[in-house]
Design an enzyme around this catalytic site. Structure first.
Site: not given
Ligand code: RIB
Length: 305
Positions: A38-39, A138, A219, A247-250, A285, A289
């Site tokens: 989840g973001k 989201e 990018l 999830a790299a962006g997160d 993951g 991660s």
């Molecule tokens: O940014 C990655 C996330 O996008 C994932 O963990 C997934 O749950 C979606 O929300």
């Protein structure tokens, strides 16, 4: 110097596959696993792992995933008092990751879709003493706008990740201190293809023209582009071998928020974001991660060797 995250909490159902399937095709994958994601929750875990007090505000369902998702947040040190357990299923994401580390994601909002204006008083309590609020898309857009307003009026820095991309109300551009799309999201928001440097600059300028104060355009393997009314700047990536870009962006947004909440400059915060994002793609993951603070500091120090 706490950071607050208002947003989604998902259970990720992940298959590793040689390549991403085409429509109508059946593929045999390598492996399957579940991991908390989840973001919103990913960004919260990213911040907590980097060592700042982090409060999550959102919702999980009253199913088995809901309890596992809360337990995951707590295990990473995220305060989950602002997370409400709500009747019905938790949010889930169906994710395919191929051998080049690329991915596709389909989310089903579940409890994230039940986040409402009724959650804003909990957010306001969480914002007490906070330096930054992290938002994504989201949960229902009207709640994102209300959350941004609540932070803005308290002088809390608002970092908006416009993911998954959808048209934004003008007010949200004005409320966000920093907006952090990736190439796909920048294209959806502006209609400008981000395939090269010129496209990235044009899209960033279009976001500024819409009222964004600062843009940090992610990018991926090419680093980042930042922009404000004064101009643009490209940032080189940290070079790593990716295994999973989910999830790299997160991770980037977590690094950015933590550095800013510690009073670091915007330029320094971008390097923190890039370092956290790079480290996250070396592991599988979403939440598992997210890098620890000493890993980010080590990578940042290597840059100057
Ligand atoms: O940014 C990655 C996330 O996008 C994932 O963990 C997934 O749950 C979606 O929300």
């Amino acid at each position: 110097m706490a950071v607050v995250v208002f947003g989604s909490i998902n259970m990720d159902l992940v298959v590793r596959t040689p390549r991403l399937p085409t429509p109508g095709e059946t593929l045999t994958g390598h492996t399957f696993f579940t991991a908390p994601g989840g973001k919103g929750a990913n960004q919260a875990v990213a911040c907590a792992r980097l060592g700042v007090p982090t409060r999550m505000v959102g919702r999980v369902g009253d199913d088995l995933f809901g309890e596992q998702l809360r337990a995951s947040l707590r295990s990473f040190g995220v305060q989950d008092d602002g997370v409400l357990t709500t009747p019905g299923p938790s949010g889930v994401a169906l994710i395919a990751v191929d051998d080049t580390a690329e991915n596709t994601i389909v989310i089903v909002p579940g409890a994230n879709g039940a986040v409402s204006i009724a959650d804003i008083p909990r957010l306001e309590r969480a914002l007490d003493g906070a330096r930054a609020l992290l938002l994504q898309l989201e949960v229902p857009i009207e709640t994102v706008v209300a959350a941004a307003r609540a932070a803005h009026t308290r002088g809390v820095t608002v970092i908006l990740d416009p993911a998954p991309a959808l048209p934004l109300p003008d007010e949200l551009y004005a409320l966000a201190d920093i907006i952090t799309p990736n190439e796909h999201e920048a294209t959806t928001l502006t209609g400008i293809a981000v395939h090269d440097d010129q496209g990235a600059i044009a899209a960033a300028r279009a976001l500024i023209a819409r009222g964004a104060r600062r843009v940090a355009l992610k990018l991926g393997a090419c680093g980042a582009l930042t922009a404000d009314a004064e101009g643009e700047q490209f940032w080189s990536p940290f070079t790593v071998t990716p295994v999973d870009t989910v999830a790299a962006g997160d991770a980037f947004n977590g690094g950015l928020a933590v550095a800013l909440s510690e009073g670091r400059s915007f330029d320094e915060a971008i390097r923190w974001g890039l370092a956290a994002g790079a480290l996250s793609v070396t592991r599988h993951g979403a939440q598992p991660s997210m890098p620890e603070r000493n890993e980010v500091l080590t990578l940042l120090a290597q840059e100057h060797l």
